[in-house]
Write an enzyme that holds these catalytic residues in place. Sequence first.
Site, short mmCIF file in Angstrom:
data_model
loop_
_atom_site.label_atom_id
_atom_site.label_comp_id
_atom_site.label_asym_id
_atom_site.label_seq_id
_atom_site.Cartn_x
_atom_site.Cartn_y
_atom_site.Cartn_z
N ARG A 1 -6.67 177.88 -47.56
CA ARG A 1 -7.43 178.21 -46.35
C ARG A 1 -7.30 179.69 -46.05
O ARG A 1 -6.21 180.18 -45.79
CB ARG A 1 -6.93 177.39 -45.16
N SER B 1 -13.02 167.14 -40.85
CA SER B 1 -12.31 167.20 -39.57
C SER B 1 -13.10 166.42 -38.52
O SER B 1 -14.33 166.56 -38.42
CB SER B 1 -12.17 168.66 -39.11
N LYS C 1 -3.73 177.49 -35.26
CA LYS C 1 -5.18 177.69 -35.27
C LYS C 1 -5.60 177.99 -33.84
O LYS C 1 -5.57 177.11 -32.99
CB LYS C 1 -5.90 176.44 -35.80
#
Length: 208
Positions: free
Chosen positions: A37, A106, A135
């Site tokens: 990521r 997600s 995040k």
Amino acid sequence: MSYELYVVTDEELSHGVSHVEIARQAVAGGADVIQLRDKKLPGRDLFRIACDIRAVTAGSGALFIVNDRLDIALASNADGVHIGKQDLPLSVIRPLAPSPFIIGVSVSSVEQAKVSEEEGADYVAISPVFSTGSKHDAGPGLGLGLVREISEAVSIPVIGIGGIHADNAGNIFRAGADGVAVISAVVSQPDITEAARAFKLRIRQFRP
């Protein structure tokens, strides 16, 4: 195929340890899934890193998933891609991916999870279960109740992500999840291999 310990790479939270080295150390500690990521890197650089992580995970038994970028995932021969709410819809991506390419999605509601399963998702990730600083755009925690509701509503694996560490991971599994996705709980630790190994041992206490 196990999703028990799903480690997401992050070079900012790893205090400078590279994506590839995070993957290498986490796999050595027993991580079941490595997700690359990085939303800032150009595609060319991300592809090079993805190829290196593919080499790390090949033959290890760990799955390799690329976040957001189907093109990078396919070009690097990754096992799959994980898509979020801002990415191309699953209904568009699924026909482009060869079988048995893995696609995770997600979700933040039971309805989204059910639709994702109907459209061909291989797993859903509930994000975030708890509030998290890893995040910044994750939003408030959705709670264990939603983990339980989604786990009962779908037949595909359910993964919890967001604010999860070794001491609260058991609650995620007891709510019905099949895995936990972590960032700082593993990649921010001084010894990533040992952190992953210790996390796996804790998981085994909940999933003998």
